[in-house]
Enzyme design. Structure first.
Site, PDB file in Angstrom:
ATOM      1  N   ARG A 108       0.890  -1.165   0.000  1.00 41.37           N
ATOM      2  CA  ARG A 108       0.000   0.000   0.000  1.00 41.37           C
ATOM      3  C   ARG A 108       0.924   1.209   0.000  1.00 41.37           C
ATOM      4  NH1 ARG A 108      -5.458   1.205   1.415  1.00 41.37           N
ATOM      5  NH2 ARG A 108      -5.700   3.147   2.603  1.00 41.37           N
ATOM      6  N   HIS A 135      -6.435   1.473  -7.497  1.00 45.15           N
ATOM      7  CA  HIS A 135      -6.795   0.666  -6.326  1.00 45.15           C
ATOM      8  C   HIS A 135      -7.558  -0.560  -6.823  1.00 45.15           C
ATOM      9  CE1 HIS A 135      -7.431  -0.447  -2.332  1.00 45.15           C
ATOM     10  NE2 HIS A 135      -8.150   0.566  -1.862  1.00 45.15           N
ATOM     11  N   GLN A 138      -9.781  -2.881  -4.474  1.00 46.13           N
ATOM     12  CA  GLN A 138     -11.044  -2.306  -4.027  1.00 46.13           C
ATOM     13  C   GLN A 138     -12.151  -2.515  -5.047  1.00 46.13           C
ATOM     14  OE1 GLN A 138     -12.016  -0.561  -1.025  1.00 46.13           O
ATOM     15  NE2 GLN A 138     -13.945  -1.087  -2.036  1.00 46.13           N
ATOM     16  N   ASP A 223     -16.504   8.508  -3.345  1.00 41.72           N
ATOM     17  CA  ASP A 223     -15.346   8.339  -2.471  1.00 41.72           C
ATOM     18  C   ASP A 223     -15.095   9.682  -1.804  1.00 41.72           C
ATOM     19  OD1 ASP A 223     -13.134   7.311  -1.191  1.00 41.72           O
ATOM     20  OD2 ASP A 223     -11.931   7.018  -3.000  1.00 41.72           O
ATOM     21  N   CYS A 262     -16.059   3.143  -0.756  1.00 44.84           N
ATOM     22  CA  CYS A 262     -14.987   2.253  -0.284  1.00 44.84           C
ATOM     23  C   CYS A 262     -14.599   2.503   1.168  1.00 44.84           C
ATOM     24  CB  CYS A 262     -13.778   2.355  -1.205  1.00 44.84           C
ATOM     25  SG  CYS A 262     -12.962   3.967  -1.213  1.00 44.84           S
ATOM     26  N   ARG A 290     -13.927  -7.288   0.509  1.00 43.37           N
ATOM     27  CA  ARG A 290     -12.490  -7.136   0.301  1.00 43.37           C
ATOM     28  C   ARG A 290     -11.773  -8.450   0.604  1.00 43.37           C
ATOM     29  NH1 ARG A 290     -10.058  -2.090   0.647  1.00 43.37           N
ATOM     30  NH2 ARG A 290      -8.173  -3.263   0.136  1.00 43.37           N
TER      31      ARG A 290
END
Length: 305
Positions: A108, A135, A138, A223, A262, A290
């Site tokens: 990450r 991402h 996700q 988001d 998310c 996830r």
């Protein structure tokens, strides 16, 4: 050949579809099981996953740790500041060392280019757990969530409202491969990267009007307006003032449309309480998924190892 999972657009449609199908199957097979029980096929038995975090994390950290355990493996977790990587060791040197010690690496990271450099030097699979550019983990969880409720994603219309950020880029990458249409509504100064936008081709429509984007959509996605590392908080709040997903906006979508985010959510900014806590919100399923999406990604990475 090592199977890295860095960006959706690097996969072919068949591999992407097989990962999603495996995620669905693995979730269904575990119904009623305790979280710590390994899957029956334990495809990661005796394997070790290294998890490196340059950014803070809740869902990525817990879901990947749970994922590798449910696949029969174990994890070693470190912040970049705990490693020589945080003291200036070249990314390539860290990759070469960890390739001798673990079976896969999830990163990450702040910069997408660092993950690409890491993968080029690594002899074990590298998974992009988030970068400033994309991402992919996700949005696989998001698609699993949509398919659970609405059936196959092919032919569906998704509406992205707000910042043209890394998650938006990954949706763009997936649209032509999975056969859905993506409407993106964002202010002109916060549109997706043009190179990423081009990867979507005719599967993507860009507008500045959230109402145009959501009309008839099967899912509405947003988001946070201010991501980790953004320093222009006030400017972003002003630019996105009319991009909040409220009940009036959701009412323009299909009557069965889902709401996704998310997380973490800034309630009262990009989404209202009435929407995120409402009957069309699937954000908690999305967070849980996830685990299942990342299990399928890990199993795919290990398949030829």
């Amino acid at each position: 050949m090592v199977r890295h999972f860095l960006d959706i657009h690097r996969l072919d449609a068949a591999d992407l579809r097989s990962i999603l199908d495996d995620a669905h199957a693995r979730k269904a097979a575990r119904k009623g099981w305790p979280q710590g029980r390994p899957d029956a096929d334990v495809p990661a038995r005796d394997r070790v996953l290294a998890m490196i975090f340059e950014k803070n994390s809740t869902r990525t950290r817990f879901s990947f740790d749970a994922a590798i355990r449910q696949l029969g493996g174990t994890a070693i977790i470190a912040n970049a500041g705990d490693m020589q990587l945080g003291r200036g060791e070249p990314v390539e040197d860290t990759a070469r060392v960890l390739s001798r010690m673990v079976d896969a690496v999830m990163i990450r990271a702040n910069n997408h280019e660092d993950v690409e450099r890491f993968a080029q030097a690594s002899t074990v699979p590298v998974i992009n757990g988030l970068t400033d550019r994309s991402h992919p983990c996700q949005i696989l969880a998001d698609i699993v969530t949509i398919e659970e409720r609405l059936g196959p994603i092919a032919g569906k219309t998704l509406a992205w409202i707000g910042d043209g950020n890394n998650v938006c880029h990954s949706f763009i990458h997936a649209a032509p491969l999975l056969g859905f249409h993506l409407n993106i509504a964002c202010p002109a100064d916060y549109h997706p990267d043009l190179h990423d936008l081009a990867k979507g081709g005719s599967a993507v429509t860009l507008t500045s009007d959230p109402r145009d984007a959501v009309r008839g959509a099967d899912a509405v996605i947003t988001d946070t307006w201010v991501s980790m590392g953004d320093s222009d908080y006030e400017a972003r709040l002003a630019a996105f003032e009319h991009y909040s997903v409220d009940q009036a906006l959701m009412d323009l979508a299909d009557p069965d449309a889902l709401f996704l985010h998310c997380l973490p959510a800034h309630r009262g900014e990009e989404v209202t309480d009435a929407v995120i806590d409402g009957p069309r919100s699937v954000v908690w399923d999305e967070a849980e998924n996830r685990i299942h999406a990342q299990k399928a990604i890990l199993a795919w990475c290990f398949a030829d190892a």
